[in-house]
Scaffold this motif. Structure first.
Motif, PDB file in Angstrom:
ATOM      1  N   ILE A  55       0.859  -1.189   0.000  1.00 16.16           N
ATOM      2  CA  ILE A  55       0.000   0.000   0.000  1.00 16.16           C
ATOM      3  C   ILE A  55       0.896   1.240   0.000  1.00 16.16           C
ATOM      4  O   ILE A  55       1.583   1.519   0.986  1.00 16.16           O
ATOM      5  CB  ILE A  55      -0.919   0.021   1.251  1.00 16.16           C
TER       6      ILE A  55
ATOM      7  N   ASP B 294      -0.833  -5.122   4.069  1.00 19.69           N
ATOM      8  CA  ASP B 294       0.411  -5.429   3.361  1.00 19.69           C
ATOM      9  C   ASP B 294       0.729  -6.926   3.446  1.00 19.69           C
ATOM     10  O   ASP B 294       1.111  -7.550   2.461  1.00 19.69           O
ATOM     11  CB  ASP B 294       1.580  -4.623   3.955  1.00 19.69           C
TER      12      ASP B 294
ATOM     13  N   TYR C 165      -5.085   0.542  -3.327  1.00 18.64           N
ATOM     14  CA  TYR C 165      -4.992  -0.909  -3.078  1.00 18.64           C
ATOM     15  C   TYR C 165      -4.595  -1.649  -4.357  1.00 18.64           C
ATOM     16  O   TYR C 165      -3.832  -2.614  -4.327  1.00 18.64           O
ATOM     17  CB  TYR C 165      -6.355  -1.394  -2.580  1.00 18.64           C
TER      18      TYR C 165
ATOM     19  N   HIS D  16       0.501   5.076  -0.260  1.00 22.87           N
ATOM     20  CA  HIS D  16      -0.583   6.064  -0.240  1.00 22.87           C
ATOM     21  C   HIS D  16      -0.338   7.247  -1.162  1.00 22.87           C
ATOM     22  O   HIS D  16       0.796   7.595  -1.466  1.00 22.87           O
ATOM     23  CB  HIS D  16      -0.803   6.574   1.184  1.00 22.87           C
TER      24      HIS D  16
ATOM     25  N   GLU E 277      -3.171  -1.442   8.401  1.00 21.23           N
ATOM     26  CA  GLU E 277      -2.318  -1.270   7.223  1.00 21.23           C
ATOM     27  C   GLU E 277      -1.253  -2.372   7.158  1.00 21.23           C
ATOM     28  O   GLU E 277      -0.961  -2.911   6.091  1.00 21.23           O
ATOM     29  CB  GLU E 277      -1.677   0.117   7.251  1.00 21.23           C
TER      30      GLU E 277
END
Ligand SMILES: C[S@@+](CC[C@H](N)C(=O)[O-])C[C@H]1O[C@@H](n2cnc3c(N)ncnc32)[C@H](O)[C@@H]1O
Length: 474
Positions: free
Chosen positions: A142, A161, A304, A144, A157
């Protein structure tokens, strides 16, 4: 002396009068029947709610009503593929174009589910958390972008992952797809955000500095809770006798299901490359001219799926113009047509657009309202202008590639800016006529929205119509 412009109806009202005989209130097509809400009993749509979608029953209703013999169907704004799969189910060969990777991912999952051995899926799911906990190395998946930063609690999070790292180790690509889909479809629930029209709304518990009234989205599930719940739902649906609708497809020569073609890309670019007179039916719903930003609403899902800042920004610009951030695409359209040696089409389409009096009036009024500071964003006139121009190209192409006698059914809402109604249904139907469609019906859904007195337009009809247009190629 009476001024003529006071007694003559304005151009939009003239267009209204011109199409008045075609406007019919369709009592059987209420919002619930038309919108994604009618899909909630269908497996895949129940798992991931694409609120912008229309319903399978709407597609089946129009196909059965206007074209009972299956042929070739196209949806150039395919979304999650409602039209494609509903038509496939009735024995049609379906083709779809979709630009947003979110819809493509959902369609691919649906396809994967059709070729997955259920036993294999069950076994993988049963062993999932055990295998997951034994995973040693974890890659960062991920990454961002600014609008999603800090969207997940830290632990969530980490789990995301780890889960994606784990998914990559699954050999069967279809099983892998379904497992990735399970987490994909709970991203909103496990985050501090809520999809809220044009933007994501942030919960007060997130690390972000927020202004305004604090928003509490309620319980936020842990990653394991949410994914387990989703997988249970999936397995339960797939094992239920009703799930046959997902797999029980009409076959080709008694073996393979009728193939489905999904193209990832912009219909502004893909349609001009298609041969003419190919399709028997088009059913589609383009984005509405309502400032709704798909790339912000689905930002978590895009991240994602591995999209970075530049890709999301480019995607936003490539979508049909429907946000105030969209810049005009005329240079791009020139390039598309020029590369195909069809540059004269650009002039032909522009001429239809420029000759629409209702379109010109709409553009002029919005410019004027802008000058008077009566619009809440300066780019609304540009968005509206480009929205219609791009759809003018799309309608030209749809008229070209559909067979004579074939139908085009389009779902769309009218809109209002600065108190002025923009009759999307009428202007698009006018374009359609100019390109060789006969406007058969404009079905108006029984309950329009926004008919409060302050919002009423300053001419004739006041309710904002939500419509389904039926055009037939002459
Ligand atoms: C109203 S939604 C259609 C939903 C679809 N009927 C369904 O049931 O899932 C409009 C779709 O058009 C897509 N779109 C926007 N611009 C596009 C373009 N230039 N080419 C292809 N698709 C586009 C959006 O990503 C969105 O999924």
């Amino acid at each position: 002396m009476i001024q003529t412009d006071k007694i003559l109806p304005n151009k939009r009202e003239r267009l209204y009068n011109y199409f008045a005989g075609k406007l019919t209130t369709a009592e059987n097509l209420n919002r619930k029947v038309v919108s994604f809400q009618a899909n909630k009993t269908e497996p895949i749509y129940r798992w991931f709610k694409y609120k912008e979608g229309f319903s399978s029953s709407l597609v089946k209703y129009f196909l059965t009503k206007y074209s009972p013999n299956p042929g070739k169907l196209l949806d150039p704004f395919a979304g999650t593929g409602t039209a494609l799969f509903a038509a496939q189910h009735l024995g049609w060969k379906s083709y779809g174009i979709e630009i947003l990777p979110v819809g493509i991912f959902v369609m691919k999952t649906r396809e994967a589910l059709c070729s997955i051995p259920l036993e294999k899926l069950h076994t993988t799911i049963n062993n999932l958390w055990n295998d997951f906990s034994q995973l040693q190395d974890c890659n960062k998946h991920i990454h961002h972008i600014s609008i999603t930063k800090d969207a997940f609690p830290e632990e969530t999070e980490l789990s995301l992952d780890k889960y994606l790292t784990f998914c990559a180790t699954i050999e069967d690509k279809n099983v892998q797809q379904v497992l990735r889909f399970a987490a994909f479809s709970v991203l909103e629930e496990i985050s501090f955000t809520r999809k809220d029209g044009q933007y994501l709304r942030w919960d007060y518990r997130s690390k972000r500095t927020l202004s305004g009234k604090p928003f509490d989205k309620g319980e936020i599930e842990t990653f394991e809770q949410a994914v387990t719940r989703k997988l249970n739902q999936l397995v339960q649906d797939l094992s239920s006798p009703h799930s046959h609708s997902l797999f029980d497809l009409p076959s080709n020569n008694g073996h393979q299901p009728i193939p489905l073609t999904i193209v990832e890309g912009s219909c502004l670019e893909e349609l001009p490359m298609m041969e003419e007179n190919v399709f028997d039916f088009i059913i589609t719903s383009p984005p509405y001219c309502n400032r709704y930003d798909y790339t912000r609403t689905y930002a978590l899902e895009l991240v994602y799926l591995g999209y970075d800042h530049t890709q999301v920004r480019d995607l936003r610009q490539s979508l049909l113009s429907c946000t105030v951030e969209n810049k005009d695409k005329i240079d791009y359209l020139n390039r598309v047509y020029s590369s195909l040696g069809k540059l004269s089409i650009v002039d032909a389409v522009l001429s239809v657009y420029n000759n629409s009096e209702a379109m010109t009036e709409t553009n002029d009024i919005l410019e004027e309202l802008n000058t008077l500071n009566r619009l809440n964003n300066n780019n609304i006139p540009r968005m509206v202008k480009n929205y219609f121009l791009e759809l003018c190209f799309t309608i030209f192409e749809m008229a070209r590639i559909i067979k004579p006698g074939g139908y085009c059914v389009m779902v769309n809402d009218n809109v209002r800016y600065g108190g002025e109604e923009i009759p999307v249904d009428l202007i698009l139907s006018e374009f359609a006529e100019k390109f060789g469609f006969n406007v058969r019906e404009i079905f108006v859904l029984p309950k329009g929205k926004g008919n409060s007195s302050q919002q009423m337009g300053n001419y004739g009809r006041t309710e904002i119509r939500k419509c389904v247009y039926v055009w037939q190629k002459i």
